[in-house]
Design an enzyme around this catalytic site. Structure first.
Site, PDB file in Angstrom:
ATOM      1  N   GLY A  12     -41.249  13.663 -63.094  1.00  7.16           N
ATOM      2  CA  GLY A  12     -42.411  14.323 -62.506  1.00  7.16           C
ATOM      3  C   GLY A  12     -42.221  15.783 -62.151  1.00  7.16           C
ATOM      4  O   GLY A  12     -42.803  16.266 -61.180  1.00  7.16           O
ATOM      5  N   ASN A  14     -43.343  18.398 -63.834  1.00  8.45           N
ATOM      6  CA  ASN A  14     -44.630  19.079 -63.989  1.00  8.45           C
ATOM      7  C   ASN A  14     -45.619  18.648 -62.906  1.00  8.45           C
ATOM      8  O   ASN A  14     -46.445  19.448 -62.458  1.00  8.45           O
ATOM      9  CB  ASN A  14     -45.210  18.825 -65.384  1.00  8.45           C
ATOM     10  CG  ASN A  14     -44.565  19.705 -66.437  1.00  8.45           C
ATOM     11  OD1 ASN A  14     -44.285  20.875 -66.200  1.00  8.45           O
ATOM     12  ND2 ASN A  14     -44.308  19.146 -67.603  1.00  8.45           N
ATOM     13  N   ILE A  93     -48.366   6.613 -76.230  1.00 16.18           N
ATOM     14  CA  ILE A  93     -49.526   7.044 -77.004  1.00 16.18           C
ATOM     15  C   ILE A  93     -50.772   6.357 -76.450  1.00 16.18           C
ATOM     16  O   ILE A  93     -50.826   5.129 -76.356  1.00 16.18           O
ATOM     17  CB  ILE A  93     -49.357   6.707 -78.498  1.00 16.18           C
ATOM     18  CG1 ILE A  93     -48.145   7.442 -79.085  1.00 16.18           C
ATOM     19  CG2 ILE A  93     -50.621   7.051 -79.278  1.00 16.18           C
ATOM     20  CD1 ILE A  93     -48.278   8.949 -79.087  1.00 16.18           C
ATOM     21  N   ASN A 108     -52.825  18.312 -71.661  1.00 16.99           N
ATOM     22  CA  ASN A 108     -51.416  18.014 -71.892  1.00 16.99           C
ATOM     23  C   ASN A 108     -50.655  19.328 -71.996  1.00 16.99           C
ATOM     24  O   ASN A 108     -51.182  20.324 -72.476  1.00 16.99           O
ATOM     25  CB  ASN A 108     -51.239  17.210 -73.187  1.00 16.99           C
ATOM     26  CG  ASN A 108     -49.775  16.847 -73.443  1.00 16.99           C
ATOM     27  OD1 ASN A 108     -49.114  16.288 -72.572  1.00 16.99           O
ATOM     28  ND2 ASN A 108     -49.272  17.160 -74.621  1.00 16.99           N
ATOM     29  N   HIS A 110     -47.239  20.950 -73.697  1.00 19.47           N
ATOM     30  CA  HIS A 110     -46.237  20.688 -74.735  1.00 19.47           C
ATOM     31  C   HIS A 110     -45.216  21.816 -74.718  1.00 19.47           C
ATOM     32  O   HIS A 110     -45.598  22.999 -74.650  1.00 19.47           O
ATOM     33  CB  HIS A 110     -46.909  20.594 -76.106  1.00 19.47           C
ATOM     34  CG  HIS A 110     -45.944  20.303 -77.209  1.00 19.47           C
ATOM     35  ND1 HIS A 110     -45.379  19.052 -77.392  1.00 19.47           N
ATOM     36  CD2 HIS A 110     -45.419  21.102 -78.174  1.00 19.47           C
ATOM     37  CE1 HIS A 110     -44.558  19.097 -78.422  1.00 19.47           C
ATOM     38  NE2 HIS A 110     -44.558  20.326 -78.912  1.00 19.47           N
TER      39      HIS A 110
END
Length: 210
Positions: A12, A14, A93, A108, A110
């Site tokens: 966690g 982020n 997914i 999201n 990346h």
């Protein structure tokens, strides 16, 4: 006020960046209302608890398929009246039910400059290993809307990070997080919650602050 749910599977980091941004008053017109984890022992749940944010477990192992897990997640998000879903190290997914329930309302982050080093199989350290093996001089992070294609949704924000001599996948991963992911993810969440993002095909426009 937009109610935000953060989906996690691990440590966690982020999520913590978002919690810290919220504490600084940087998530304008948004509040982190819930953290949903695919693992009961994810440290991210402890981060949520320390911040006074309700945590929930929707464990992948309890479902026969990703589709069943996705349907359970959507049901929980709707129950919690969530307006924005943020994937922050969520390692499963999601099937089309999630995108259908939250069109252009799932973000999201990346750890590369999409369209480089992205798509199926590009996650975690693998991304940085590939960047170093290819010999690129600049990498970074991308925040994008989520659609049915892995890492394929419209791009909201990107931030570049230089690759330095002697970098390892681990050192590069850390620097990309600190210099890019933890900066642009809270920015993108705040922009969404302020209603400043509009999507036309692949192009995301950012309205000026009023």
């Amino acid at each position: 006020m937009t109610r935000i749910a953060v989906l996690v599977s691990g440590g966690g980091t982020n999520l913590q960046a978002l919690i810290d941004a919220q504490a600084r008053g940087e998530l304008k017109n948004g509040t982190i209302a819930a953290v949903l984890s695919s693992k009961a022992d994810a440290y991210a749940l402890e981060r949520a608890e320390k911040a006074g944010i309700p945590g929930y477990v929707v464990a992948r192992k309890e479902f026969a398929s990703n589709r069943e897990m996705t349907q359970a997640l959507v049901a929980k998000l709707k129950e919690l009246d969530i307006g924005l879903v943020v994937l922050a190290g969520f390692m499963h997914i999601l099937t089309e039910e999630m995108v259908q329930a939250y069109p252009n309302a799932i973000l999201n982050v990346h750890p590369a400059l999409i369209p480089s080093f992205c798509g199926a199989g590009y996650y975690g350290l693998h991304v940085h290993e590939k960047a170093l093996a290819y010999g690129v001089k600049v990498t970074g992070a991308t925040v994008h809307f989520v659609n049915e294609e892995p890492d394929g949704g419209p791009i909201i924000l990107q931030k570049a990070v230089d690759i330095l001599p002697g970098d390892t996948p681990e050192s590069l991963q850390r620097r990309v997080m600190e210099q890019a992911e933890w900066v642009i993810l809270p920015q993108a969440v705040s922009l969404f919650c302020q209603g400043r993002l509009s999507v036309d095909g692949r192009i995301v426009s950012i309205k000026k602050e009023e």
